[in-house]
Design an enzyme around this catalytic site. Sequence first.
Site, mmCIF file in Angstrom:
data_model
loop_
_atom_site.group_PDB
_atom_site.id
_atom_site.type_symbol
_atom_site.label_atom_id
_atom_site.label_comp_id
_atom_site.label_asym_id
_atom_site.label_seq_id
_atom_site.Cartn_x
_atom_site.Cartn_y
_atom_site.Cartn_z
ATOM 1 N N ASP A 17 31.599 4.404 -17.616
ATOM 2 C CA ASP A 17 32.880 4.911 -17.121
ATOM 3 C C ASP A 17 34.088 4.173 -17.703
ATOM 4 O OD1 ASP A 17 31.389 6.640 -15.538
ATOM 5 O OD2 ASP A 17 31.259 5.158 -13.930
ATOM 6 N N GLY A 35 35.818 5.204 -20.151
ATOM 7 C CA GLY A 35 36.785 6.148 -20.722
ATOM 8 C C GLY A 35 36.292 6.701 -22.053
ATOM 9 N N LYS A 36 34.959 6.701 -22.224
ATOM 10 C CA LYS A 36 34.386 7.180 -23.493
ATOM 11 C C LYS A 36 34.794 8.626 -23.764
ATOM 12 C CE LYS A 36 30.297 6.141 -21.906
ATOM 13 N NZ LYS A 36 30.622 5.361 -20.698
ATOM 14 N N GLY A 77 29.113 11.138 -16.837
ATOM 15 C CA GLY A 77 30.242 11.934 -16.365
ATOM 16 C C GLY A 77 31.447 11.521 -17.176
ATOM 17 N N HIS A 78 31.912 12.409 -18.040
ATOM 18 C CA HIS A 78 33.014 12.072 -18.945
ATOM 19 C C HIS A 78 34.219 12.950 -18.608
ATOM 20 C CE1 HIS A 78 29.740 10.668 -22.012
ATOM 21 N NE2 HIS A 78 29.812 9.917 -20.939
ATOM 22 N N THR A 88 21.490 7.945 -10.296
ATOM 23 C CA THR A 88 22.258 9.158 -10.015
ATOM 24 C C THR A 88 21.355 10.228 -9.383
ATOM 25 O OG1 THR A 88 21.808 9.993 -12.236
ATOM 26 C CG2 THR A 88 23.845 8.748 -11.939
ATOM 27 N N ARG A 92 4.033 10.910 -23.386
ATOM 28 C CA ARG A 92 3.569 12.046 -24.195
ATOM 29 C C ARG A 92 3.155 13.271 -23.383
ATOM 30 N NH1 ARG A 92 -0.073 7.971 -27.653
ATOM 31 N NH2 ARG A 92 -0.514 7.371 -25.537
ATOM 32 N N GLN A 110 26.678 6.145 -20.824
ATOM 33 C CA GLN A 110 26.396 4.868 -20.154
ATOM 34 C C GLN A 110 26.986 3.708 -20.970
ATOM 35 O OE1 GLN A 110 23.280 7.099 -20.393
ATOM 36 N NE2 GLN A 110 24.388 8.059 -18.726
ATOM 37 N N SER A 148 44.181 2.503 -24.745
ATOM 38 C CA SER A 148 44.458 3.706 -23.958
ATOM 39 C C SER A 148 45.308 3.329 -22.749
ATOM 40 C CB SER A 148 43.130 4.328 -23.513
ATOM 41 O OG SER A 148 43.355 5.294 -22.514
#
Length: 429
Positions: free
Chosen positions: A13, A15-16, A40-41, A129, A143, A223, A412
């Site tokens: 989180d 700010g990617k 969550g972006h 999550t 596999r 992440q 930013s």
Amino acid sequence: MANVAIIGAQWGDEGKGKVVDWLASRADIVVRFQGGHNAGHTLVVGNQTYKLSLLPSGVVRGKLGVIGNGVVLDPNALLEEIARVKTQGLEVGPHNLRIAENVPLILPVHPAIDKAREAARGKSAIGTTGRGIGPAYEDKVARRAIRLCDLAEPETLSHKLDELLLHHNTLLRGLGAETFEKATLLDGLLALAPKLLPFAEAVWERLDTARQEGRRVLFEGAQAVMLDVDHGTYPYVTSSNTVAGNAAAGAGVSPHAIGTILGIAKAYTTRVGAGPFPTELFDDTGKLLGQRGHEFGTVTGRPRRCGWFDACLVRQAVKVGGVGGLVLTKLDVLDGLPELKICTGYSIHGETFRRLPAAAAAQAAATPIYETMEGWSGSTRGARSWAELPAQAIKYVRRIEELVEAPVTLLSTSPERDDTITVSDPFAG
Ligand code: GDP
Ligand code: IMO
Ligand code: MG
């Protein structure tokens, strides 16, 4: 090589999404290479706010989005997200989204196991999550995963589901949770096949062609390094490698193709979920950071834990993540604080460390060693040039650069796309 990879340098989180959206204007293709809809972006573009979990953030810029094989893909979550952004005027289809044919799928059993296990852990829960990310990666490594390409072979699906359910129903029964019927899962997958298969392709081939044509690729990490399954605060981590090196394996490109690696860090620290967090604040300053930074999880809505900037931790993330430039976000949240603290190391049972040791008990016992800096009275909010920043804010940024041993490439200063200060163009190589 004019490609760029973006990774989180803290616990997520950072700010990617905003940074990827901003950089995407200069890229041709944006690739997700790990994680899933645990991410969550948030992108703020004018009066529109996009919340993306699976879609590569570049699609908002009209760029081609690619979901690489290193992701775990929940088909229903993807279709819901596509429907959601459509209401915002963004059309997503095979023309602007391609998905690796070998991507493993998240099936309904995975979140069921994720949640049942978390419930069984009680107080020692990881705080996942609940989206089935861990169990889906476990199936891949074991596999027994169902992959996107399997949807084109209905006759083999039935057999694969037998093997998968043998394992999972045994586990679910043991956890006292409801088991799954093969027919229900099979019907669900067969119904999804025509919706998903048009997106499927050998994305490695497309990326290879893009390389030959000199196109610019942006690798979008989800992440962060401290949630990396190897390098993070294990076991309080996610189940994938979040470091930039995984962009190669998770997309099917050469390690040489990764290009410039940017680590994103907030000007303070947050964490969602359980696990060690040496600089966590339990006082009014912590609350203030949470309020001003709107620190609530994008995916789960949980309040994020907040604390001072941990330079020791970010330095470690810079080293193990191969970060060449830092993107510092949310500087504006610190506006007006009289005093700021930066963690430069830890004291653990009387010994001083300049790294976070790997052992869980040592991590939990780490108390931060701080240096204190004066805050600034002016505003950094919305600044687009260094000249607009108070001198003390510049000092804070410079000190962070020194301590984490990486130059600041971008800064930013608000959630809005264009409120960004460029120090150097990452695509220049
Ligand atoms: P990600 O998971 O790394 O993409 O980050 P998230 O989107 O989950 O969380 C970052 C939050 O901070 C989002 O709500 C962004 O809109 C917001 N944000 C990003 N950069 C800035 C910034 O410089 N200042 C402020 N105030 N908010 C920012
Ligand atoms: P973005 O991409 C913050 C955390 C969860 C939990 C741990 C394991 O938005 O930065 P999982 O469901 O992955 O098995 O949960 O990892 N976590 C995140 N925290 N941002 C994220 O993604 C996260 N994705 C997972 O809270 O502590
Ligand atoms: Mg997020």
